[in-house]
Each structure stands twice: as C-alpha cells, then as structure tokens.
Write a protein that holds these residues in place. Structure first.
Motif, PDB file in Angstrom:
ATOM      1  N   PRO A  58       0.808  -1.219   0.000  1.00 41.33           N
ATOM      2  CA  PRO A  58       0.000   0.000   0.000  1.00 41.33           C
ATOM      3  C   PRO A  58       0.840   1.268   0.000  1.00 41.33           C
ATOM      4  N   GLY A  59       0.154   2.379  -0.229  1.00 41.58           N
ATOM      5  CA  GLY A  59       0.798   3.685  -0.123  1.00 41.58           C
ATOM      6  C   GLY A  59       0.827   4.150   1.322  1.00 41.58           C
ATOM      7  N   LEU A  60       0.743   5.465   1.521  1.00 43.63           N
ATOM      8  CA  LEU A  60       0.778   6.056   2.854  1.00 43.63           C
ATOM      9  C   LEU A  60      -0.588   5.868   3.506  1.00 43.63           C
ATOM     10  N   LEU A  61      -0.637   5.068   4.560  1.00 43.20           N
ATOM     11  CA  LEU A  61      -1.916   4.669   5.142  1.00 43.20           C
ATOM     12  C   LEU A  61      -2.545   5.786   5.967  1.00 43.20           C
ATOM     13  N   LYS A  62      -3.852   5.991   5.722  1.00 40.21           N
ATOM     14  CA  LYS A  62      -4.605   7.052   6.402  1.00 40.21           C
ATOM     15  C   LYS A  62      -5.970   6.520   6.820  1.00 40.21           C
ATOM     16  N   VAL A  88       4.132   7.483  -4.610  1.00 38.45           N
ATOM     17  CA  VAL A  88       3.487   7.222  -3.325  1.00 38.45           C
ATOM     18  C   VAL A  88       2.374   8.226  -3.081  1.00 38.45           C
ATOM     19  N   SER A  89       1.227   7.717  -2.639  1.00 40.91           N
ATOM     20  CA  SER A  89       0.079   8.572  -2.340  1.00 40.91           C
ATOM     21  C   SER A  89      -0.632   8.018  -1.114  1.00 40.91           C
ATOM     22  N   PRO A  90      -1.466   8.823  -0.465  1.00 39.28           N
ATOM     23  CA  PRO A  90      -2.261   8.299   0.646  1.00 39.28           C
ATOM     24  C   PRO A  90      -3.286   7.282   0.148  1.00 39.28           C
ATOM     25  N   VAL A  91      -3.531   6.271   0.967  1.00 38.35           N
ATOM     26  CA  VAL A  91      -4.616   5.311   0.756  1.00 38.35           C
ATOM     27  C   VAL A  91      -5.241   5.046   2.123  1.00 38.35           C
ATOM     28  N   THR A  92      -6.514   4.698   2.147  1.00 38.64           N
ATOM     29  CA  THR A  92      -7.178   4.497   3.429  1.00 38.64           C
ATOM     30  C   THR A  92      -7.107   3.037   3.861  1.00 38.64           C
ATOM     31  N   TYR A  93      -7.272   2.830   5.169  1.00 40.27           N
ATOM     32  CA  TYR A  93      -7.323   1.467   5.696  1.00 40.27           C
ATOM     33  C   TYR A  93      -8.447   0.682   5.033  1.00 40.27           C
ATOM     34  N   ASP A  94      -9.584   1.349   4.810  1.00 39.22           N
ATOM     35  CA  ASP A  94     -10.723   0.685   4.173  1.00 39.22           C
ATOM     36  C   ASP A  94     -10.350   0.188   2.782  1.00 39.22           C
ATOM     37  N   GLN A  95      -9.638   1.009   2.031  1.00 33.35           N
ATOM     38  CA  GLN A  95      -9.252   0.629   0.669  1.00 33.35           C
ATOM     39  C   GLN A  95      -8.373  -0.622   0.665  1.00 33.35           C
ATOM     40  N   ILE A  96      -7.368  -0.626   1.521  1.00 36.95           N
ATOM     41  CA  ILE A  96      -6.426  -1.745   1.513  1.00 36.95           C
ATOM     42  C   ILE A  96      -7.096  -3.024   2.004  1.00 36.95           C
ATOM     43  N   ALA A  97      -7.955  -2.895   3.014  1.00 33.96           N
ATOM     44  CA  ALA A  97      -8.701  -4.072   3.477  1.00 33.96           C
ATOM     45  C   ALA A  97      -9.567  -4.616   2.342  1.00 33.96           C
ATOM     46  N   GLU A  98     -10.189  -3.720   1.592  1.00 36.06           N
ATOM     47  CA  GLU A  98     -11.041  -4.145   0.472  1.00 36.06           C
ATOM     48  C   GLU A  98     -10.232  -4.861  -0.600  1.00 36.06           C
TER      49      GLU A  98
END
Length: 364
Positions: A240-244, A267-277
């Motif tokens: 993942p990218g930078l987790l937010k 590198v860009s921000p990504v959310t916890y929800d996105q990575i879990a999905e």
C-alpha cells in the motif's frame, strides 16, 4: 444428406446447452468463492477493518489473538463494551475505527461481538497455533506488523534481540515461514494474502530511515515476500501507499489504481478501508494468485471507481524481476544512513561548539 430437426430434438438441444451453461456458471462461482477466512494481526488498523468487512459480508472469520480479551487487572472488556454505547454494528464500526486508540484487548472484544467472528488465541511465532487457526479456512490474510521498536535500540543492533517475538525478523520473516508451513499441511487453504510495503529500493531515504529506526523492518518484509514467491503456494502480496484513516483522507473520484508485478508508483495516501477491500476482493479473482500489487490513489478521473475492474486485469508475477535477497543491500543502506546521520550530528556539534567559543571570547 439434409437432416431436419424436429421440435423435440431442438428442445433437447436447448436443454443440453442450458445444462452446460449452468455447469460453467457454477464452476466459475465456485472458483471465485471463499467460505471461511483466517486473519492474522487482528487488532491492527487494516486487520480490524478487514474483519468488519468480512463480517458484513457474512463470511465466517477466525482471528488470531495473542492475549485474552481482558485488561491487565483481569477486567473483562467485553462487559464494559456491552454496557456502553457500542451496541449495534454502526457503533461497533465507529468504535473499531481510528478516531481513538483503545487498548488492543478492547478492540479485540469489540471485534469478537461482530457476527461470524471467532477469536483463536495464539501467536504468529508459534507454528502450531497458526495450524489451529487456519483449520477449515479457504484463505489467510496476513495483515500483521511488528510494534514500533525503541529507536535507540534499533540504531545499535547489539541492543535488540532478533529472537524477541515482537522483533520484525520474527513477525515479518519467521512468522511468514510458519504460515507457509501451516498452509502446506492444510489443503483447504487456497490463498495467502500478505500485506507488506514498498521495500524493494534499499537505498531510498524512506527505506533507510525505517530500517535504521525500525530494526530492519523493510528488509525483513521483503525477505518474507520472497518466502511466499518461492513457496509454490498461491499468494497475493499487497503493497500500500501512505496509510490514512478515511476520516483524514478523501479518495479522489475514479482515483483508485493498482499495478501488478510489484511495479513502482508515485506514493500517495490510501485508506485502511481501501487496503482491506483490496486484500479481500483479490480472493475473488483467480488471476490475482502469485501476484504482487502496488495500491495507490491517482488524480481524479485518472484511475477507476471500482477495484474489481482493476483486479480483473492483474497478471501473475514475473519472478525473474524479483531479486532473491536484498538483505545485504538493506543493511548497507542502513549503515550508510547511520554514517550520514553521525556526520550530520558531528557537524552540528562542531558548529555549535565553535559558535559558543566565539561568543565566549567576545564576552570575556
């Protein structure tokens, strides 16, 4: 000779075609389905989000937990939560979100109250507990990560014990070997999903800093990836990218992006929800087996709105492009970083010392 098809023969033909189509659909559905998932790293930010998403999808989930759901003084946190406002799914989702950082025992208790969720006590450094965890499961989500170490101990390796169960070597490398060994003994498991990070560039400033201050966490992450690539098992590695938190970052419209084969991205921000999905949805795509996915967000309208669209295009890793080991390069990068920091500190001390000397000479 000309053959004339009667109405009866035509009906039989259509029935046969229908049966074949149904069989093909059922075969496809079977290959894309999973009945039970094991999760490692239960109380981490992404793991708890994944557990919630699996619960909402009515997927039975077995979660590895290192401790009882009790506080240090033995108080059962489940009673505390049941007597609070955490009484429905929306409240539980809010509670296990990231606006606050409750103790791991409280997080585990909230998760344990979700539908279809079962807690299994054990540790990733214990192979037998992994074997117990994954019994009857179709997939394993390895979302674990080591706790933040003492930076001082990390700067001086002789102060840290790599055999400590919380050391990155044990979590990211030995732990993954334990998972691989357990999966080999569990025929029901069809896929291992491993969450790692960008660690394929040992001499990048970001990697050097994390290795210096985090007991070589990036190095052991990459070595753990290689264990999967060389295991002969089906895996999906997610970088993942930078987790937010989703509260702190707005996903751009049609801004989701995935590249395969471990290719680099800005590198860009990504959310916890996105990575879990992504971790969960990758299980629904057979083509995601033996793949390394980099997950970022891009500018609005430059990506996709749905991860399914992106995951459908994923191709398996070209394993020849992944170096067998980067451990020595990571160590060299950390050493160079330490030398650079030492020289910088020495330079600052020298300048300050000279400044003090000049001031003293002027005043006295």
């Amino acid at each position: 000779m000309i053959t004339f098809y009667t109405k009866t023969s035509s009906t039989h033909f259509l029935r046969i075609v229908g049966i074949i189509l149904i069989f093909l659909l059922l075969s496809t559905a079977s290959s894309l389905s999973f009945q039970k998932v094991a999760v490692i790293g239960t109380t981490g930010n992404i793991a708890r989000t994944a557990i919630y998403q699996l619960s909402q999808a009515n997927i039975p989930t077995r979660c590895l937990l290192r401790h009882d759901i009790t506080s240090d003084n033995g108080t059962n946190h489940k009673k505390t939560i049941d007597n609070s406002s955490v009484t429905n799914d929306d409240d539980k989702k809010e509670y296990i979100s990231f606006s606050s950082r409750p103790p791991p025992a409280e997080i585990a208790s909230a998760l344990s109250q979700l539908e279809h969720v079962e807690m299994v006590q054990g540790d990733i450094t214990n192979r037998e507990s992994i074997l117990e965890l994954i019994q009857g499961c179709d997939a394993v989500l390895c979302l674990q990560g080591p706790p933040r170490p003492n930076p001082f101990k990390s700067l001086f390796p002789f102060l840290s014990d790599p055999n400590d169960p919380r050391h990155p070597y044990m979590i990211n490398y030995v732990g993954m070997q334990n998972v691989i060994d357990a999966v080999r003994q569990t025929p029901s498991v069809k896929r291992i999903v491993r969450l790692t990070g960008k660690g394929e560039q040992p001499f990048s400033i970001f990697t050097i800093l994390i290795n210096m201050l985090g007991c070589m966490a990036k190095a052991w992450n990459y070595q753990g990836e290689q264990l999967l690539r060389e295991s002969g098992l089906n895996y999906t590695i997610v970088r993942p990218g930078l987790l937010k938190s989703s509260k702190d970052y707005q996903i751009p419209y049609k801004g989701k992006m995935i590249v395969d084969n471990g290719m680099d991205m800005k590198v860009s921000p990504v959310t916890y929800d996105q990575i879990a999905e992504v971790c969960i949805q990758s299980l629904c795509h057979d083509n995601c087996a033996e793949s390394t996915l980099t997950v970022m967000n891009v500018d609005e309208n430059q990506g996709e709105e749905s991860y399914d669209t992106l995951l459908e295009k994923v191709k398996s890793d070209d394993k020849s492009r992944f170096k067998e080991s980067l451990l020595e390069q990571h160590r060299m990068g950390a050493r160079l970083g330490f030398v650079a920091v030492s020289l910088m500190v020495t330079g600052i001390v020298t300048v300050v010392s000279k400044a003090i000397t000049i001031v003293v000479s002027i005043l006295f």
